[in-house]
Design an enzyme around this catalytic site. Structure first.
Site: not given
Ligand code: URA
Length: 435
Positions: A91, A170, A177
């Site tokens: 990642h 998330d 966010r």
């Protein structure tokens, strides 16, 4: 007696600089996922976390709560020719021109390891792996869990969309966010990435933590802290995790934009491509193979002998794409030329990322379409000599009215001076559990 919680008390606890209890964290994530903590309340809490931080216990609990908001995939039963297949994933925290997943997944799979790469789309100046692959005619990002398992067992590599059931907390929180200036928080980035990666079910994970102007982490100290936290979270959850700190002050390779980056990735798989993309692909592949217990091999061999390309072809075909189909080409292009002569001292990654985004390669809002053919090609790298009038960048788009915004972003992006920069490796350091 069960603890009773309310959103305002949780927000005020963090606003006043106190640590949240495990009970508060579990409650707020669950209540947010199910809609009883509202977007404005979660935004306030995210801002309090950004300003006040979180300790390691809070980060671990927050990560686990987000992971537990959805399903946890399990790849421990994967088999090929009767033998158990190990899984390893990578990642990246995101950067400009970061197409590494495209050559890396088939390269690692060509050594007999399964690579389940559940990816996302781009938002803002950093591109998304799925947007890039969708430049290939017919390629499909959405796979069922059964299709993922079947492809891992037959081909070895899968790059596909992370389903809605993977860490849904998330998904909701990241969208908030993104529009509330709360992305750049180390606890929130670490928990966001690791909740998804642990839920994904990979046995091992290598993190590419970017540092520099085109990355979320601008300083090496912040990037190191983020890497250490994520490595700890992964290993505590039973995922063999390590990280490379890598430079993102300059764009990776010579392209930013979806089809342009696919073409550059295919060059790497064919044994060519820009040296920095090859270097990072090989370094990450070596770390991933090491994590999967495969040692004594040189990943670069399978780029030059065609084995990684064979896996790429099979991977693209398995998802409906034609690896030999011509990639989309922009109807319009415009070249930006050097105004002065000298040596290219730096090329600002952020400027190139913003230009590609404004030309149509990226989106401003979730769900918007992107242009496969839009982006920026770099004609020079740091250290190259240029004369007045030499091409620095070519901009591509299907909508020529975007050129003005693209050129504005690229103004001054290549700094031309008299001092040749020192040649440096993209890899700054490796972070493992014991460092
Ligand atoms: N990538 C993620 O998945 N989450 C973040 O918070 C930042 C980058």
């Amino acid at each position: 007696m069960p603890e009773i919680h309310d959103a305002v008390t949780v927000i005020a606890t963090k606003r006043d600089g106190h640590a949240l209890t495990d009970g508060q964290i579990d409650w707020v994530i669950d209540a947010f996922t199910h809609g009883s903590v509202h977007a404005e309340q979660m935004s306030a809490l995210a801002m309090a976390i950004l300003l006040r931080g979180m300790n390691r216990r809070e980060i671990a609990r927050w990560t686990a709560a987000m992971m537990n908001s959805g399903e946890r995939m399990d790849f421990t039963h994967l088999r090929r020719d009767g033998k158990k297949l190990k899984t390893v994933d990578k990642h990246s925290t995101g950067g400009v021109g970061d197409k590494i997943t495209l050559p890396l997944a088939p390269l690692v799979a060509s050594f007999g390891v399964a690579v389940p790469q559940l990816s996302g789309r781009g938002l803002g100046h950093t591109g998304g792996t799925l947007d890039k692959l969708e430049a290939i005619a017919g390629w499909r990002a959405d796979l069922t869990n059964d299709e993922i398992v079947a492809q891992l067992e037959s081909v070895g590599a899968v790059i596909c969309a992370a389903g809605a059931t993977l860490a849904p907390a998330d998904k909701k929180l990241y969208a908030l966010r993104d529009v509330t200036g709360t992305v750049e928080s180390i606890p929130l980035i670490a928990s966001s990435i690791m909740s998804k990666k642990i839920a994904e079910g990979t046995g091992a994970l290598v993190l590419d933590v970017k540092v520099g102007s085109g990355a979320f982490m601008k300083s090496e100290a912040d990037a190191r802290e983020l890497a250490e936290i994520m490595v700890e979270l992964g290993n505590q959850a039973g995922v063999h995790t390590s990280a490379l700190l890598t430079s993102m002050s300059e764009p990776l390779g010579l392209t930013a934009g979806n089809a342009l980056e696919v073409a550059e990735s295919v060059d790497v798989l064919a044994g060519g491509g820009p040296p920095d993309v090859v270097e990072l692909t090989v370094a990450l592949a070596a770390a991933m193979l090491d994590a999967a217990g495969i040692t004594g091999v040189d990943p670069a061999d399978n780029l030059s002998n065609g084995k990684a390309m064979d896996v790429w072809d099979a991977m693209i075909r398995a998802q409906g794409g034609d690896p030999r189909a011509p990639l989309p080409v922009a109807a319009e292009s415009e070249v930006i030329r050097a105004q002065t002569a000298g040596v290219v001292e730096t090329i600002d990654a952020m400027a190139v990322g913003v230009a590609a985004w404004r030309l149509g390669a990226g989106r401003e809002r979730q769900g918007e379409a992107v242009q496969a053919e839009a982006g920026v090609k770099l004609h020079v790298s740091a250290g190259d000599r240029v004369a007045v009038g030499d091409p620095l960048f070519t901009m591509y788009t299907g909508t020529p009215q975007r050129f003005a915004a693209g050129s504005a972003a690229l103004a001054g992006a290549a700094v031309i001076g008299s001092t040749a920069p020192q040649a440096r490796s993209r890899v700054i350091d490796r972070v493992t559990v014991n460092t």
